[in-house]
Every structure is written in C-alpha cells, then in structure tokens.
Design an enzyme around this catalytic site. Sequence first.
Site, short mmCIF file in Angstrom:
data_model
loop_
_atom_site.label_atom_id
_atom_site.label_comp_id
_atom_site.label_asym_id
_atom_site.label_seq_id
_atom_site.Cartn_x
_atom_site.Cartn_y
_atom_site.Cartn_z
N GLY A 145 0.96 -1.36 0.07
CA GLY A 145 0.16 0.01 0.04
C GLY A 145 0.65 1.23 -0.03
O GLY A 145 1.85 1.47 -0.60
N ASP B 76 6.63 -5.36 14.89
CA ASP B 76 4.81 -5.36 15.30
C ASP B 76 5.01 -3.89 16.08
O ASP B 76 5.45 -4.00 17.34
CB ASP B 76 4.78 -6.47 16.21
CG ASP B 76 3.11 -6.43 16.55
OD1 ASP B 76 2.53 -5.48 16.43
OD2 ASP B 76 2.68 -7.35 17.31
N ASN C 189 3.84 4.83 9.39
CA ASN C 189 2.70 4.58 8.58
C ASN C 189 1.71 3.38 8.60
O ASN C 189 0.44 3.48 8.34
CB ASN C 189 3.27 4.42 6.98
CG ASN C 189 2.31 3.81 6.01
OD1 ASN C 189 1.66 4.25 5.48
ND2 ASN C 189 2.45 2.40 5.86
N TYR D 167 -12.03 4.78 13.66
CA TYR D 167 -11.05 5.18 12.77
C TYR D 167 -10.74 6.50 13.00
O TYR D 167 -9.75 7.20 12.87
CB TYR D 167 -11.37 4.77 11.49
CG TYR D 167 -10.38 5.25 10.38
CD1 TYR D 167 -9.29 4.51 10.30
CD2 TYR D 167 -10.65 6.06 9.41
CE1 TYR D 167 -8.24 4.82 9.30
CE2 TYR D 167 -9.58 6.47 8.41
CZ TYR D 167 -8.35 5.75 8.34
OH TYR D 167 -7.65 6.19 7.45
N PRO E 128 -4.01 11.94 4.05
CA PRO E 128 -4.56 11.69 2.83
C PRO E 128 -6.10 11.47 2.63
O PRO E 128 -6.53 10.91 3.80
CB PRO E 128 -3.72 10.48 2.33
CG PRO E 128 -3.17 9.69 3.63
CD PRO E 128 -3.25 10.91 4.58
N GLY E 129 -6.53 11.98 1.78
CA GLY E 129 -8.07 11.35 1.47
C GLY E 129 -8.16 10.03 0.91
O GLY E 129 -7.10 9.24 0.96
#
Length: 276
Positions: free
Chosen positions: A15, A61, A88, A153, A183-184
């Site tokens: 991603g 992790d 990230n 979220y 970010p959108g």
Amino acid sequence: MKSTKHVLITGAASGLGKALALKWAAMQAEICVADINQQAGEQVCAEILSQGGKAFFIPCDITNIDSITSLKECLLSRWQSIDLLINNAGVASADKMEVEPIAQWRWVMEINVFGIVNMCQQFIPVFKQQGYGSILNVASQAGLTPIPFMSSYNASKAAVVSLSETLRLELASDNINISVLCPGFFKTNLGSSLRTQLPTMEKLLGKLFDKSPINAEQVAEIAYQGESNKQFLLLTHQQGKRLYLLKRLLPRNLYFTLVLAQTRRLRQLLGNEQTQ
C-alpha cells in the site's frame, strides 16, 4: 557529510508504505522496510534493489515494545544514525457507534495510536542523542474532517494529528521536525484491513478508493515534497483541502449544516442497514 539518508518506514510491505519506500529509495535514501509481513516486505526490498536502490527488511510489530526495541538495536548497529521515521502502519474500521464492539475500538487504537506512541517513545531519544531527526506520521483526512459511521477510525486519526501537533511543539528546540500526512481516499490496500459489520459501507469505501483522482505513488510524492520542505500538515486531495478550509473559516453551525447535507445519502443508506 553523510550523503545517504537513512529512512525507517513502518507498514512498508504494501500500500502507501510501499509507495513511500519506493519514493524515498528513488531519491537515494536507504530504506528499512519494517512490517509484520516478512514475505511482502522482502519483496518490496527486492523491488528497490532491482531499481538500484538500497533497502533491507526487519520484522516489526508496532504494538509490541520488545519487537520495536529489537528493530531499534538492529538499525543502530547497522546505521549508527537515523534521519527519518515514517509512522505509516495502520488499519481501518467502520461501524455504527451503538454496535461497534469495544474490542474493535481497542484494536484500532492499539495500532493507529499506541503503535505510533510506541515508535516515538523508542526513537525520539535516538534523535535527541544524535542531535537531529524527522518524524512523518501518517494520519488521514478523516482525522480533520470525519465522515459518519467511522467513529473509531476517525478518532484514531484525529489523535494522530493532535499527537503530531504536540510533538512539533515539544521537540521544537531539539532539532526534530514533525510532519503529519492526511490523505483522503486513494487506491491502496487499507480496505483489506477494514473491520466492519456494514456491508454497504464496505462497498462504498471500495468505490471511493477506486474513484480517487490520485494514487499511492502521487500521495508518496506529496509526502516526500512536504517532508523535505519541513511542512507540518500535508494534505493530498483538493476537495479535502477545501473542506478543511471551510471547517476552519465558517461558523461551526454553518459548517455542520454543509457537511450534513453532503453526507445525507450515506446516512440514509447506512442508518437503516441491519447489522449482519
């Protein structure tokens, strides 16, 4: 003077994390790909190496302090110094407030918020000792302008924005720069981590990902340019920039009236959906 930047990226096996790793590697940085997925992480490293870049994988992790400590020790034995930490790694959730399990709230917060806290607590002392460093935290547009049915979220990403603001103030005299990327929706694998009991929401988010005007590589470019210029708040979508500006400038009641109108169809679709 050291010519190669040393960059640590969590969640870099896929991603946006992968796109960030490829971008910084293309700009001559050496990348530590940190992720729980070893196979995918090593594939990212192989791709960087095939393009003439420098990268290596270390499993990590971010919810486990021992894992992070091991990562830090491995890095310092290899690099001696670290230029940039990109936090990230993250997950997504969507549900009605009255039915979302508290276990899901804890899962989201443990990764999206406490994971970043864990990383910062381990690496800020490294930056202070070496006398410099930068941190780029990946939040979301949802942390600035939330949408319905994504309470956990939204709250987690708003916490990342607030944490980043706090760190920027707290570390201003330590030569440690803080940036936060918001970010959108864009085409990424975030949907694969999505936990929800709302099938309609899952389909809708998939459509929003697919219809995004920009992709992960473009988001990574924005992140690179913004962080390189030591900008704090990095926004990626024009619509998101406009909405955030309206939130800041409009009277609060007028802003909420506008947003309620924009989200009416979503609320109608999901408000009547039966929990599966």
